[in-house]
Write a protein that holds these residues in place. Structure first.
Motif, short mmCIF file in Angstrom:
data_model
loop_
_atom_site.label_atom_id
_atom_site.label_comp_id
_atom_site.label_asym_id
_atom_site.label_seq_id
_atom_site.Cartn_x
_atom_site.Cartn_y
_atom_site.Cartn_z
N GLY A 170 0.82 -1.21 0.00
CA GLY A 170 0.00 0.00 0.00
C GLY A 170 0.85 1.25 0.00
O GLY A 170 0.55 2.23 -0.70
N LEU A 171 1.93 1.24 0.76
CA LEU A 171 2.83 2.39 0.82
C LEU A 171 3.53 2.58 -0.52
O LEU A 171 3.75 3.72 -0.96
N PHE A 172 3.85 1.47 -1.18
CA PHE A 172 4.47 1.56 -2.50
C PHE A 172 3.55 2.29 -3.48
O PHE A 172 3.99 3.15 -4.25
N LEU A 173 2.25 1.94 -3.47
CA LEU A 173 1.32 2.61 -4.37
C LEU A 173 1.20 4.10 -4.05
O LEU A 173 1.05 4.93 -4.97
N VAL A 174 1.27 4.45 -2.78
CA VAL A 174 1.23 5.86 -2.40
C VAL A 174 2.43 6.61 -2.97
O VAL A 174 2.32 7.73 -3.47
N LEU A 175 3.61 5.98 -2.92
CA LEU A 175 4.85 6.64 -3.31
C LEU A 175 5.13 6.55 -4.81
O LEU A 175 6.00 7.26 -5.31
N PHE A 176 4.41 5.65 -5.50
CA PHE A 176 4.67 5.44 -6.92
C PHE A 176 3.99 6.53 -7.75
O PHE A 176 2.93 6.34 -8.34
N TYR A 177 4.59 7.70 -7.76
CA TYR A 177 4.08 8.81 -8.57
C TYR A 177 5.16 9.87 -8.70
O TYR A 177 5.89 10.16 -7.75
N TYR A 178 5.25 10.43 -9.90
CA TYR A 178 6.13 11.57 -10.13
C TYR A 178 5.48 12.45 -11.19
O TYR A 178 5.03 11.95 -12.24
N ASN A 179 5.43 13.74 -10.93
CA ASN A 179 4.80 14.67 -11.87
C ASN A 179 5.84 15.14 -12.88
O ASN A 179 6.54 16.13 -12.66
N PHE A 180 5.96 14.43 -14.00
CA PHE A 180 6.94 14.77 -15.02
C PHE A 180 6.58 16.06 -15.77
O PHE A 180 7.43 16.65 -16.44
N ARG A 181 5.32 16.49 -15.65
CA ARG A 181 4.89 17.67 -16.39
C ARG A 181 5.26 18.97 -15.69
O ARG A 181 5.15 20.04 -16.27
N ASP A 182 5.66 18.89 -14.43
CA ASP A 182 5.99 20.08 -13.65
C ASP A 182 7.49 20.11 -13.37
O ASP A 182 8.00 19.33 -12.56
N PRO A 183 8.24 20.99 -14.03
CA PRO A 183 9.69 21.03 -13.80
C PRO A 183 10.06 21.42 -12.37
O PRO A 183 11.18 21.15 -11.93
N ALA A 184 9.13 22.06 -11.66
CA ALA A 184 9.41 22.46 -10.28
C ALA A 184 8.98 21.41 -9.26
O ALA A 184 9.11 21.63 -8.06
N TYR A 185 8.48 20.28 -9.75
CA TYR A 185 8.00 19.23 -8.84
C TYR A 185 9.14 18.65 -8.01
O TYR A 185 10.20 18.29 -8.56
N SER A 186 8.95 18.58 -6.71
CA SER A 186 9.95 18.01 -5.80
C SER A 186 9.38 16.74 -5.18
O SER A 186 8.46 16.80 -4.37
N TYR A 187 9.93 15.58 -5.58
CA TYR A 187 9.45 14.31 -5.04
C TYR A 187 9.67 14.24 -3.54
O TYR A 187 8.84 13.71 -2.81
N LEU A 188 10.76 14.79 -3.08
CA LEU A 188 11.06 14.77 -1.65
C LEU A 188 10.03 15.55 -0.86
O LEU A 188 9.46 15.04 0.12
N GLU A 189 9.75 16.77 -1.29
CA GLU A 189 8.85 17.64 -0.53
C GLU A 189 7.38 17.30 -0.75
O GLU A 189 6.58 17.35 0.18
N GLN A 190 7.01 16.96 -1.97
CA GLN A 190 5.60 16.78 -2.30
C GLN A 190 5.12 15.34 -2.24
O GLN A 190 3.94 15.08 -2.42
N LYS A 191 6.04 14.40 -1.97
CA LYS A 191 5.63 13.02 -1.85
C LYS A 191 6.22 12.36 -0.60
O LYS A 191 5.49 11.93 0.28
N LEU A 192 7.54 12.30 -0.51
CA LEU A 192 8.16 11.60 0.62
C LEU A 192 7.87 12.26 1.96
O LEU A 192 7.53 11.58 2.94
N LEU A 193 7.98 13.57 2.03
CA LEU A 193 7.79 14.27 3.30
C LEU A 193 6.32 14.48 3.64
O LEU A 193 6.00 14.91 4.75
#
Length: 396
Positions: free
Chosen positions: A106-129
């Motif tokens: 379940g946690l994997f599905l939550v974390l399995f996402y990255y917004n490739f369309r937004d150059p300012a997207y931060s996986y650390l701040e907007q997903k992991l944290l």
């Protein structure tokens, strides 16, 4: 038509030994419905029965997940027959490992996402944290392990007491436990969106940035949150009790009558109590436990009547494909849906592009959105059928 019949015959003939056909069919129906409602072409265009109730009340969609939880309890009890030679400590260890795996998936599905369309997207701040700690598989894992402990240390009466006690205790805390917001305002006995004891607990323990409803005020909360897990365990225990009935030496006609009668009574009581204690999926209220378990019992009784009494089984063959591999199906569908949402195409995602350039122009808004979900489901069936024919069963 003959080809379809042969296809269904082949599926049923290949069903793994020791499986309970009616349970596999119902589990397949539940997981198929779950994937269908989770993958519309556009969330703007979803027919009302395929949406969750906004707060109090219910829709058919609200019954899918609790039905699956009831079936988790059924499968647990039915599987004990094969574990009679194992020590209790071994069963607990295996159950803990399975629960942890479900939570991790379940946690994997939550974390399995990255917004490739937004150059300012931060996986650390907007997903992991800001990871959401709860979810469907996470709840299944926790409920499964808690139910397993209760089943191992109690008999039938004890399981009934636990099922009732968890609901009563949950109601008592929700109704009488005081809590306060950041401004010092004191509340008690509320069952409102964002303002109830369960929401307060999620806000305090999980944190407002780690739940599903982050915009709720005064307390952010999760529909699979901490406190509502207690009555969800009751739902699972009801599944255990249903399986015990099916394992009894009573005639099948008698078991079906009991299931149908219990289902009707449970639904009737839930609707009768609804004005005083609302049916609410997000809170998993005791009336919601009654309603969802009652409808599950009715569906099980009807399925048993069709498959075992009337011997009409071919209709259930496609659902068996999903039902014997429910977790794998849920995972693959979840990954596929996220890939469609991540891949950029013409300034939008691949999924949004397919809807707006293929399904919407051909069929319109609402029919196109539903057709998108149906095609997604059909393609998923092709993949799951391939796994089924090769005997690949994903066991957590």
């Amino acid at each position: 038509m003959g080809g379809i019949r042969q296809h269904c015959y082949a599926i049923l003939a290949q069903q793994p030994k020791g499986r309970f056909l009616a349970l596999d069919i119902l589990r397949g129906v539940a997981i198929m419905a779950m994937v269908l409602v989770n993958n519309p072409g556009s969330w703007q265009y979803v027919y009302a029965p395929l949406r969750h109730a906004e707060w109090h009340g219910w829709t058919p969609t609200d019954l899918i997940f609790p039905a699956f939880i009831v079936m988790v309890g059924m499968a647990m009890q039915l599987s004990f027959t094969a574990k009679t030679t194992l020590a209790r400590s071994d069963i607990i260890r295996q159950g803990a490992v399975r629960a942890l795996k479900l939570y991790a998936l379940g946690l994997f599905l939550v974390l399995f996402y990255y917004n490739f369309r937004d150059p300012a997207y931060s996986y650390l701040e907007q997903k992991l944290l800001t990871v959401r700690w709860s979810g469907v598989l996470q709840r299944i894992g926790i409920v499964y392990f808690c139910t397993l402990l209760i089943v191992l240390y109690t008999g039938t009466r004890g399981r009934i007491v636990w099922a009732l006690g968890l609901c009563v205790g949950y109601f008592a805390c929700m109704q009488f436990m005081p809590y306060s917001d950041a401004q010092g305002n004191r509340f008690v006995g509320l069952w409102e969106y964002g303002n109830n004891f369960a929401a307060w607990l999620d806000h305090q323990v999980l944190g407002p940035n780690h739940v599903y409803f982050r915009e709720a005020t005064p307390f952010a909360f999760d529909p699979e949150g901490i406190f509502s897990t207690l009555p969800a365990i009751s739902s699972c225990l009801i599944g255990v009790l249903i399986a015990q009935l099916l394992q009894s030496s009573r005639p099948l006609h008698f078991k079906i009558r009991i299931l149908m009668l219990a289902g009707v009574v449970a639904v009737w009581i839930a609707e009768l109590l609804h004005p005083a204690l609302a049916i609410n999926k997000s809170l998993w209220t005791p009336t919601f436990v009654l309603l969802s378990s009652g409808y599950t019992a009715l569906l099980l009784g009807a399925t048993l009547w069709l498959t075992e009494i009337k011997r009409y089984r071919l209709w259930g063959a496609p659902f068996v494909v999903f039902g014997v591999n429910a977790i794998l199906f849920f995972m693959l569908a979840g990954v596929a849906a996220r890939v469609l949402a991540m891949l950029p195409v013409a300034g939008t995602s691949l999924g949004a592009w397919l809807f707006s350039h293929v399904f919407q122009p051909l069929l319109g808004n609402y029919p196109g959105s539903l057709a998108f979900a149906c095609v997604f489901l059909l393609l998923s069936y092709v993949v799951m059928l391939w796994c089924y024919r090769r005997g690949y069963l994903f066991k957590v």
